[in-house]
Design a protein around this motif. Sequence first.
Motif, PDB file in Angstrom:
ATOM      1  N   LYS A  41       4.870 -32.474  17.517  1.00 51.26           N
ATOM      2  CA  LYS A  41       6.074 -33.145  18.024  1.00 51.26           C
ATOM      3  C   LYS A  41       6.202 -34.049  19.429  1.00 51.26           C
ATOM      4  O   LYS A  41       6.713 -34.915  19.724  1.00 51.26           O
ATOM      5  CB  LYS A  41       7.002 -32.055  18.113  1.00 51.26           C
ATOM      6  CG  LYS A  41       8.360 -32.267  18.625  1.00 51.26           C
ATOM      7  CD  LYS A  41       9.625 -31.238  18.867  1.00 51.26           C
ATOM      8  CE  LYS A  41      10.742 -31.590  19.447  1.00 51.26           C
ATOM      9  NZ  LYS A  41      11.811 -30.324  19.461  1.00 51.26           N
ATOM     10  N   ASN A  42       5.382 -33.233  20.347  1.00 54.57           N
ATOM     11  CA  ASN A  42       5.457 -33.937  21.578  1.00 54.57           C
ATOM     12  C   ASN A  42       4.479 -35.488  21.609  1.00 54.57           C
ATOM     13  O   ASN A  42       4.790 -36.319  22.143  1.00 54.57           O
ATOM     14  CB  ASN A  42       4.595 -32.978  22.710  1.00 54.57           C
ATOM     15  CG  ASN A  42       5.132 -31.787  23.151  1.00 54.57           C
ATOM     16  OD1 ASN A  42       6.267 -31.855  22.786  1.00 54.57           O
ATOM     17  ND2 ASN A  42       4.404 -30.864  23.512  1.00 54.57           N
ATOM     18  N   ALA A 168     -14.303 -17.813  33.210  1.00 49.98           N
ATOM     19  CA  ALA A 168     -15.107 -18.217  32.042  1.00 49.98           C
ATOM     20  C   ALA A 168     -15.146 -19.749  32.064  1.00 49.98           C
ATOM     21  O   ALA A 168     -15.723 -20.185  31.147  1.00 49.98           O
ATOM     22  CB  ALA A 168     -14.429 -17.728  30.564  1.00 49.98           C
ATOM     23  N   MET A 169     -14.314 -20.278  32.964  1.00 48.73           N
ATOM     24  CA  MET A 169     -14.191 -21.680  33.038  1.00 48.73           C
ATOM     25  C   MET A 169     -13.664 -22.419  31.466  1.00 48.73           C
ATOM     26  O   MET A 169     -14.361 -23.384  30.857  1.00 48.73           O
ATOM     27  CB  MET A 169     -15.274 -22.395  33.580  1.00 48.73           C
ATOM     28  CG  MET A 169     -15.590 -22.020  34.886  1.00 48.73           C
ATOM     29  SD  MET A 169     -17.215 -22.901  35.368  1.00 48.73           S
ATOM     30  CE  MET A 169     -16.657 -24.321  35.932  1.00 48.73           C
ATOM     31  N   LEU A 170     -12.686 -21.930  31.177  1.00 55.44           N
ATOM     32  CA  LEU A 170     -12.247 -22.133  29.317  1.00 55.44           C
ATOM     33  C   LEU A 170     -11.255 -23.358  29.610  1.00 55.44           C
ATOM     34  O   LEU A 170     -10.575 -23.611  30.365  1.00 55.44           O
ATOM     35  CB  LEU A 170     -11.489 -20.941  28.920  1.00 55.44           C
ATOM     36  CG  LEU A 170     -12.299 -19.698  28.650  1.00 55.44           C
ATOM     37  CD1 LEU A 170     -11.441 -18.662  28.103  1.00 55.44           C
ATOM     38  CD2 LEU A 170     -13.346 -19.685  27.937  1.00 55.44           C
ATOM     39  N   LYS A 171     -11.176 -24.033  28.449  1.00 55.92           N
ATOM     40  CA  LYS A 171     -10.494 -25.251  28.049  1.00 55.92           C
ATOM     41  C   LYS A 171      -9.200 -24.465  27.490  1.00 55.92           C
ATOM     42  O   LYS A 171      -9.208 -23.322  26.926  1.00 55.92           O
ATOM     43  CB  LYS A 171     -11.094 -26.013  27.162  1.00 55.92           C
ATOM     44  CG  LYS A 171     -12.243 -26.839  27.538  1.00 55.92           C
ATOM     45  CD  LYS A 171     -12.828 -27.668  26.416  1.00 55.92           C
ATOM     46  CE  LYS A 171     -14.153 -28.155  26.734  1.00 55.92           C
ATOM     47  NZ  LYS A 171     -14.734 -29.010  25.634  1.00 55.92           N
ATOM     48  N   THR A 176      -6.177 -20.806  23.688  1.00 59.45           N
ATOM     49  CA  THR A 176      -5.148 -20.575  22.705  1.00 59.45           C
ATOM     50  C   THR A 176      -5.758 -20.386  21.335  1.00 59.45           C
ATOM     51  O   THR A 176      -5.454 -19.492  20.401  1.00 59.45           O
ATOM     52  CB  THR A 176      -4.551 -21.833  22.353  1.00 59.45           C
ATOM     53  OG1 THR A 176      -5.334 -23.015  22.049  1.00 59.45           O
ATOM     54  CG2 THR A 176      -3.708 -22.383  23.468  1.00 59.45           C
ATOM     55  N   ALA A 177      -7.281 -20.572  21.194  1.00 55.03           N
ATOM     56  CA  ALA A 177      -7.900 -20.264  19.822  1.00 55.03           C
ATOM     57  C   ALA A 177      -8.737 -18.814  19.708  1.00 55.03           C
ATOM     58  O   ALA A 177      -9.180 -18.305  18.844  1.00 55.03           O
ATOM     59  CB  ALA A 177      -9.051 -21.122  19.485  1.00 55.03           C
ATOM     60  N   LEU A 178      -8.581 -18.348  21.022  1.00 51.41           N
ATOM     61  CA  LEU A 178      -9.460 -16.963  20.965  1.00 51.41           C
ATOM     62  C   LEU A 178      -8.568 -15.882  20.171  1.00 51.41           C
ATOM     63  O   LEU A 178      -7.468 -15.788  20.221  1.00 51.41           O
ATOM     64  CB  LEU A 178      -9.264 -16.266  22.650  1.00 51.41           C
ATOM     65  CG  LEU A 178     -10.279 -15.245  22.907  1.00 51.41           C
ATOM     66  CD1 LEU A 178     -11.774 -15.947  22.963  1.00 51.41           C
ATOM     67  CD2 LEU A 178      -9.883 -14.712  24.392  1.00 51.41           C
ATOM     68  N   THR A 179      -9.418 -15.176  19.568  1.00 47.40           N
ATOM     69  CA  THR A 179      -9.182 -13.926  18.811  1.00 47.40           C
ATOM     70  C   THR A 179      -9.866 -12.859  19.083  1.00 47.40           C
ATOM     71  O   THR A 179     -10.817 -12.759  19.877  1.00 47.40           O
ATOM     72  CB  THR A 179      -9.472 -14.414  17.154  1.00 47.40           C
ATOM     73  OG1 THR A 179     -10.875 -14.105  16.876  1.00 47.40           O
ATOM     74  CG2 THR A 179      -8.847 -15.781  16.773  1.00 47.40           C
ATOM     75  N   ASN A 237       3.018 -15.719  16.620  1.00 52.49           N
ATOM     76  CA  ASN A 237       2.607 -16.918  16.983  1.00 52.49           C
ATOM     77  C   ASN A 237       1.583 -17.181  18.112  1.00 52.49           C
ATOM     78  O   ASN A 237       1.917 -16.474  19.339  1.00 52.49           O
ATOM     79  CB  ASN A 237       3.469 -17.988  16.966  1.00 52.49           C
ATOM     80  CG  ASN A 237       4.149 -17.972  15.710  1.00 52.49           C
ATOM     81  OD1 ASN A 237       3.840 -17.919  14.498  1.00 52.49           O
ATOM     82  ND2 ASN A 237       5.832 -18.419  15.926  1.00 52.49           N
ATOM     83  N   PRO A 238       0.608 -17.671  17.971  1.00 50.81           N
ATOM     84  CA  PRO A 238      -0.436 -18.032  19.393  1.00 50.81           C
ATOM     85  C   PRO A 238       0.346 -19.206  20.287  1.00 50.81           C
ATOM     86  O   PRO A 238       1.100 -19.693  19.953  1.00 50.81           O
ATOM     87  CB  PRO A 238      -1.702 -18.655  18.606  1.00 50.81           C
ATOM     88  CG  PRO A 238      -1.141 -19.231  17.459  1.00 50.81           C
ATOM     89  CD  PRO A 238      -0.214 -18.504  16.697  1.00 50.81           C
ATOM     90  N   LEU A 239      -0.161 -19.041  21.603  1.00 54.44           N
ATOM     91  CA  LEU A 239       0.099 -20.029  22.439  1.00 54.44           C
ATOM     92  C   LEU A 239      -0.315 -21.368  21.998  1.00 54.44           C
ATOM     93  O   LEU A 239      -1.348 -21.519  21.252  1.00 54.44           O
ATOM     94  CB  LEU A 239      -0.454 -19.670  23.849  1.00 54.44           C
ATOM     95  CG  LEU A 239       0.036 -18.423  24.384  1.00 54.44           C
ATOM     96  CD1 LEU A 239      -0.628 -18.039  25.681  1.00 54.44           C
ATOM     97  CD2 LEU A 239       1.732 -18.180  24.621  1.00 54.44           C
ATOM     98  N   ASP A 240       0.320 -22.516  22.450  1.00 52.96           N
ATOM     99  CA  ASP A 240      -0.221 -23.930  22.285  1.00 52.96           C
ATOM    100  C   ASP A 240      -0.437 -24.297  23.703  1.00 52.96           C
ATOM    101  O   ASP A 240      -0.392 -23.541  24.818  1.00 52.96           O
ATOM    102  CB  ASP A 240       0.852 -24.622  21.600  1.00 52.96           C
ATOM    103  CG  ASP A 240       2.256 -24.800  22.387  1.00 52.96           C
ATOM    104  OD1 ASP A 240       2.309 -24.482  23.783  1.00 52.96           O
ATOM    105  OD2 ASP A 240       3.095 -25.105  21.712  1.00 52.96           O
ATOM    106  N   HIS A 241      -1.046 -25.705  23.763  1.00 47.33           N
ATOM    107  CA  HIS A 241      -1.617 -26.329  24.960  1.00 47.33           C
ATOM    108  C   HIS A 241      -0.233 -26.362  25.975  1.00 47.33           C
ATOM    109  O   HIS A 241      -0.850 -26.245  27.259  1.00 47.33           O
ATOM    110  CB  HIS A 241      -1.824 -27.569  24.752  1.00 47.33           C
ATOM    111  CG  HIS A 241      -3.233 -27.621  24.012  1.00 47.33           C
ATOM    112  ND1 HIS A 241      -4.179 -28.744  23.857  1.00 47.33           N
ATOM    113  CD2 HIS A 241      -3.997 -26.698  23.359  1.00 47.33           C
ATOM    114  CE1 HIS A 241      -5.317 -28.525  23.200  1.00 47.33           C
ATOM    115  NE2 HIS A 241      -5.029 -27.109  22.920  1.00 47.33           N
TER     116      HIS A 241
END
Length: 321
Positions: A41-42, A168-171, A176-179, A237-241
Amino acid sequence: MAKKITVIEDETVRNASITDFSTIAESITVWQRLTHQQYAKNTLVAFKNDWNSFLLFCEHHQASALPASAEIVHRYIEKMAQTRKLASLKRYIVTISLVHRCHALPNPCLSNEIKLAMHKQRLDKHDDYTNAQGFRDNHLHDLLDVFILSTKAKDVRDMAIWAMTFEAMLKRSEVTALTINDIEVTPDGLITLSVNRTLIALSDVASQAINRWLTLSMIDSGFVFRRIDRHNNIGDNPLDHSSIYRIFRRASQELDLPADVIFSGQSPRVGASQDLADAGLSIHQIQHQGRWRSPAMPAQYIGQRAKRDNTLKKFANKNGK
């Protein structure tokens, strides 16, 4: 990967769509239809705003927008370049190209005139970039002082994200993809993350922050970080960017930093790079720790622009062979 949007084959449908795209759009409906909802959408909102801007420019200059000539696109780019960054100019070209291509119209952006115009902009705006504000170790510990005892779901979740993403210097995409399957907890409570087949051992500080979130949320499967409604209910629902951006923007607000200091989802990678450089690590060591393909970005983050330019050239030449 670039989206493959099909051309409108039916002439009647195409003519109706050209009519729609010849007037200012108030909603993204026509864009959803044109792109078969393949974009977020964005992104569609950005397309709509860009195209509306181009329509107004063409109307002001009494020129056709669809199809547009290379000359009017060139004039538009020159005008927008007075106040817009290079990234915005590139997005305008993408938008104009997409509309023409989907309607089976000659694409003015493929002309040599536009290619040369954009080449000029790349040269003129060579240093037209700014790093995100660095989120550093002192910011993390100041936030810990404020939220370490909080039991509100949003506070506990955000604290875990601030600590883990920085350390962890994560993107944003990695957060958001971490499970749950990507987290291993040792008997002493320390956590090791598995990120794109790389194992990252976290400190006691970050491990405790994540363990507090897992205990409070009672999440035992699926995505680790999820949305929380205004009633403090944790969703599925997971978070998004954009959520990650808001969480780091909140950090700058909670720390009562100056108005021009606003963290974003990129801030922890910037700040961690700066902290590591201050600790004496080399560019290549920082590159390895942040899992970058080249040393260009960490060089930029710690202020070594000449180093960044040289490594970008070497990296481009290497991959262009």
